[in-house]
Design an enzyme around this catalytic site. Structure first.
Site, PDB file in Angstrom:
ATOM      1  N   CYS A 186       0.832  -1.214   0.000  1.00 65.85           N
ATOM      2  CA  CYS A 186       0.000   0.000   0.000  1.00 65.85           C
ATOM      3  C   CYS A 186       0.858   1.251   0.000  1.00 65.85           C
ATOM      4  CB  CYS A 186      -0.913  -0.016   1.220  1.00 65.85           C
ATOM      5  SG  CYS A 186      -2.041  -1.403   1.168  1.00 65.85           S
ATOM      6  N   ARG A 194       5.890 -10.105   0.930  1.00 62.95           N
ATOM      7  CA  ARG A 194       5.898  -9.435  -0.380  1.00 62.95           C
ATOM      8  C   ARG A 194       6.220  -7.955  -0.197  1.00 62.95           C
ATOM      9  NH1 ARG A 194       0.066 -10.685  -2.220  1.00 62.95           N
ATOM     10  NH2 ARG A 194      -0.215 -10.057  -0.074  1.00 62.95           N
TER      11      ARG A 194
HETATM   12  N1  LIG Z   1      -3.225  -5.635   2.360  1.00 63.16           N
HETATM   13  C1  LIG Z   1      -3.485  -4.399   2.763  1.00 63.16           C
HETATM   14  O1  LIG Z   1      -2.991  -3.909   3.754  1.00 63.16           O
HETATM   15  C2  LIG Z   1      -4.442  -3.517   2.023  1.00 63.16           C
HETATM   16  C3  LIG Z   1      -5.079  -2.496   2.729  1.00 63.16           C
HETATM   17  C4  LIG Z   1      -5.936  -1.673   2.049  1.00 63.16           C
HETATM   18  C5  LIG Z   1      -6.120  -1.862   0.686  1.00 63.16           C
HETATM   19  N2  LIG Z   1      -5.463  -2.844   0.022  1.00 63.16           N
HETATM   20  C6  LIG Z   1      -5.718  -3.026  -1.392  1.00 63.16           C
HETATM   21  O2  LIG Z   1      -6.611  -4.114  -1.542  1.00 63.16           O
HETATM   22  C7  LIG Z   1      -6.312  -4.840  -2.731  1.00 63.16           C
HETATM   23  C8  LIG Z   1      -6.083  -6.308  -2.398  1.00 63.16           C
HETATM   24  O3  LIG Z   1      -4.952  -6.412  -1.555  1.00 63.16           O
HETATM   25  P1  LIG Z   1      -4.593  -7.739  -0.752  1.00 63.16           P
HETATM   26  O4  LIG Z   1      -3.514  -7.355   0.199  1.00 63.16           O
HETATM   27  O5  LIG Z   1      -5.819  -8.402  -0.247  1.00 63.16           O
HETATM   28  O6  LIG Z   1      -3.990  -8.621  -1.909  1.00 63.16           O
HETATM   29  P2  LIG Z   1      -3.644 -10.178  -1.823  1.00 63.16           P
HETATM   30  O7  LIG Z   1      -2.582 -10.402  -2.816  1.00 63.16           O
HETATM   31  O8  LIG Z   1      -3.460 -10.623  -0.423  1.00 63.16           O
HETATM   32  O9  LIG Z   1      -4.975 -10.908  -2.319  1.00 63.16           O
HETATM   33  C9  LIG Z   1      -5.506 -10.749  -3.567  1.00 63.16           C
HETATM   34  C10 LIG Z   1      -6.144 -12.075  -3.993  1.00 63.16           C
HETATM   35  O10 LIG Z   1      -6.700 -11.872  -5.286  1.00 63.16           O
HETATM   36  C11 LIG Z   1      -6.527 -13.058  -6.020  1.00 63.16           C
HETATM   37  N3  LIG Z   1      -6.660 -12.733  -7.434  1.00 63.16           N
HETATM   38  C12 LIG Z   1      -5.778 -12.134  -8.278  1.00 63.16           C
HETATM   39  N4  LIG Z   1      -6.319 -11.969  -9.495  1.00 63.16           N
HETATM   40  C13 LIG Z   1      -7.572 -12.481  -9.422  1.00 63.16           C
HETATM   41  C14 LIG Z   1      -8.644 -12.615 -10.348  1.00 63.16           C
HETATM   42  N5  LIG Z   1      -8.519 -12.177 -11.600  1.00 63.16           N
HETATM   43  N6  LIG Z   1      -9.789 -13.204  -9.924  1.00 63.16           N
HETATM   44  C15 LIG Z   1      -9.904 -13.634  -8.654  1.00 63.16           C
HETATM   45  N7  LIG Z   1      -8.933 -13.546  -7.729  1.00 63.16           N
HETATM   46  C16 LIG Z   1      -7.792 -12.980  -8.119  1.00 63.16           C
HETATM   47  C17 LIG Z   1      -5.167 -13.560  -5.616  1.00 63.16           C
HETATM   48  O11 LIG Z   1      -5.052 -14.940  -5.857  1.00 63.16           O
HETATM   49  C18 LIG Z   1      -5.153 -13.220  -4.121  1.00 63.16           C
HETATM   50  O12 LIG Z   1      -5.620 -14.291  -3.333  1.00 63.16           O
HETATM   51  C19 LIG Z   1      -5.114  -4.128  -3.363  1.00 63.16           C
HETATM   52  O13 LIG Z   1      -5.554  -3.186  -4.293  1.00 63.16           O
HETATM   53  C20 LIG Z   1      -4.487  -3.411  -2.189  1.00 63.16           C
HETATM   54  O14 LIG Z   1      -3.791  -2.259  -2.604  1.00 63.16           O
HETATM   55  C21 LIG Z   1      -4.652  -3.710   0.684  1.00 63.16           C
END
Ligand SMILES: NC(=O)c1ccc[n+]([C@@H]2O[C@H](COP(=O)([O-])OP(=O)(O)OC[C@H]3O[C@@H](n4cnc5c(N)ncnc54)[C@H](O)[C@@H]3O)[C@@H](O)[C@H]2O)c1
Length: 439
Positions: free
Chosen positions: A265, A336
């Site tokens: 983020c 990551r």
């Molecule tokens: N982790 C954080 O702290 C956080 C906080 C706020 C916002 N965000 C935002 O939220 C979003 C998700 O982040 P995250 O940390 O959960 O990511 P993550 O990588 O933990 O999880 C994302 C999931 O999406 C799946 N995925 C990828 N492409 C896909 C598709 N086409 N169809 C279905 N599933 C698919 C992956 O397999 C994975 O399990 C990002 O945009 C991130 O910037 C993250």
């Protein structure tokens, strides 16, 4: 009866597309109230969830075992839902440009399974315009449906903070937005089912997208300022934390600290904003300088370690250096985008192969992504230098004698880098056999 009522009385289902750190806790929270389909492309992750294992540690295995989320890797299941939430990753490419392929891929899959009357809400962090200008055309093309007539869209950024058990989905005000009043109303009411802190109705989708991306840019810039101060004060021989403590007694002094900025983020989102600004002919000044400072901190730490080794009359090449903590933040298994790898790689350039220990991290992921095999706490011995890089609970509990045990017995100069300042600096400064350094 509207979509909200149908969702509440069980006639319609909600789906989560992307079950990572963000999507999975949302799915689990909604499943306490309504019918939820949890879809992820990663079939191995779905198998873990189905067998009651939470690889993210966000909700824990017991909750996963008992949740009613219908976990699936079959995209066709999405046809059963009418309210979709997309929470797929939004990383950057090597050149720091946005990698929108997961958001585009999710839009394609969703489009192929979208039914009339559906609402699609994106939660992934993006720059203003991605939802309407990039995702909607894909949804329309794949579904053959028209946005605004056959299906509707919204955007609701996620503010959860992995590893943080206080600021959770339920307890953080959630920004919601929709393409029109009616859609916004439905989206707001659906989120209110699980967000106890309530929702904030943003004026438009672009406003909501922009709000999220600047929240993290603001943090990034503030931390960069602290890191710059730390570089300056280290040259002056002044302890930065002591300066911040003193300045923090003023009512409007902001409480930020120097440190490594990793993760998905804070270190990534600013690039989304600067990319879009660049497309519009504006070259970011402040945001990108903050990014440069923060991105260089791993190198700075490694150089500081080498200088301290020299001060301690220790040969640099092949010095025994231990690194405690490898994740991008404390008490979270996620490696990551960790910046500890920058310290590691920089030390390798000096002919040092650090021993890395991290009992909280996902060891398989670290091996896969970086080729690094963690060692056990018992291997943290006979060291010339130790870096406490991440403040996991396991490390903040270390006693002075635990720390002593990491070094060569009887070593006259023990180099200790305490990046998060968890130890008593004065006590270590007073020890004749230690060279203590912190940001
Ligand atoms: N982790 C954080 O702290 C956080 C906080 C706020 C916002 N965000 C935002 O939220 C979003 C998700 O982040 P995250 O940390 O959960 O990511 P993550 O990588 O933990 O999880 C994302 C999931 O999406 C799946 N995925 C990828 N492409 C896909 C598709 N086409 N169809 C279905 N599933 C698919 C992956 O397999 C994975 O399990 C990002 O945009 C991130 O910037 C993250």
């Amino acid at each position: 009866m509207g979509l909200y009522e149908k969702i509440v009385n069980g006639e319609e289902k909600l789906s989560l597309v992307g079950l990572g750190y963000v999507g999975m806790p949302i799915a689990v929270a909604f499943a306490r109230k309504i019918n939820v389909i949890g879809f992820d492309l990663n079939a191995a992750k779905i198998d873990l969830y189905k067998s009651g294992i939470d690889p993210t540690n966000e909700v824990g295995n017991d909750v996963i075992k008992n949740t009613k989320v219908d976990f699936t890797a079959d995209p066709a299941k999405l046809k059963e839902a009418k309210f979709h939430i997309v929470a797929v990753p939004t990383p950057v490419n090597d050149d720091h440009t946005p990698d929108l392929s997961p958001v585009e891929g999710a839009s394609r899959i969703l489009g192929q399974n979208l039914t009339k009357g559906s609402i699609v809400v994106f939660e992934s962090t993006v720059y203003p315009g991605v939802t309407e200008d990039i995702c909607v055309p894909i949804l329309e093309k794949e579904s053959g449906l028209k946005c605004g007539e056959d299906f509707f869209i919204g955007y609701s950024p996620e503010r959860i903070n992995p590893g943080d058990k206080v600021h959770r989905l339920e307890t953080i005000t959630k920004i919601v937005s929709g393409m029109n009043e009616e859609t916004l109303d439905t989206i707001a009411k659906v989120y209110e089912l699980v967000v106890e802190a309530g929702v904030y109705r943003a004026e438009s989708i672009k406003v909501a997208e922009a709000a999220k991306v600047i929240e993290n840019s603001q943090r990034d810039i503030n931390i960069a300022f602290m890191n710059e101060l730390s570089i300056i004060f280290n040259r002056m021989g002044i302890d930065t934390q002591s300066v911040l403590k003193a300045a923090g007694t003023k009512w409007n002094f902001l409480k930020f600290f120097p440190g490594l900025v990793g993760g998905h983020c804070i270190g990534v989102d600013p690039y989304y904003l600067t990319y879009k600004a660049e497309q519009l002919g504006y070259h970011s000044q402040i945001i990108l300088s903050g990014r440069r400072i923060n991105d260089d901190m791993g190198k700075y730490v490694a150089e500081s370690l080498v200088k301290t080794l020299i001060k301690a009359d220790k040969p640099v090449k092949n010095a025994k250096v231990g690194i405690l903590g490898f994740t991008f933040k404390e008490n979270c298994p996620d490696t990551r985008n960790t910046k500890v790898i920058d310290i590691y790689n920089e030390l390798m350039e000096y002919g040092i192969t650090p021993v890395v220990v991290d009992p909280a991290a996902d060891a398989d992921e670290a091996k896969r992504l970086y080729g690094i095999t963690f060692q056990s706490m018992d291997d943290m011995k006979d060291m010339d230098a130790v870096i406490i890089a991440v403040c996991h609970d396991q490390f903040s509990k270390l006693t002075d004698s635990d720390i002593d045990g990491f070094f060569k017995a009887g070593a006259d100069k023990k180099v200790l880098l305490d990046l998060k300042g968890i130890l008593d600096r004065k006590a270590y400064d007073a020890k004749k056999d230690y060279l203590y350094w912190r940001l």
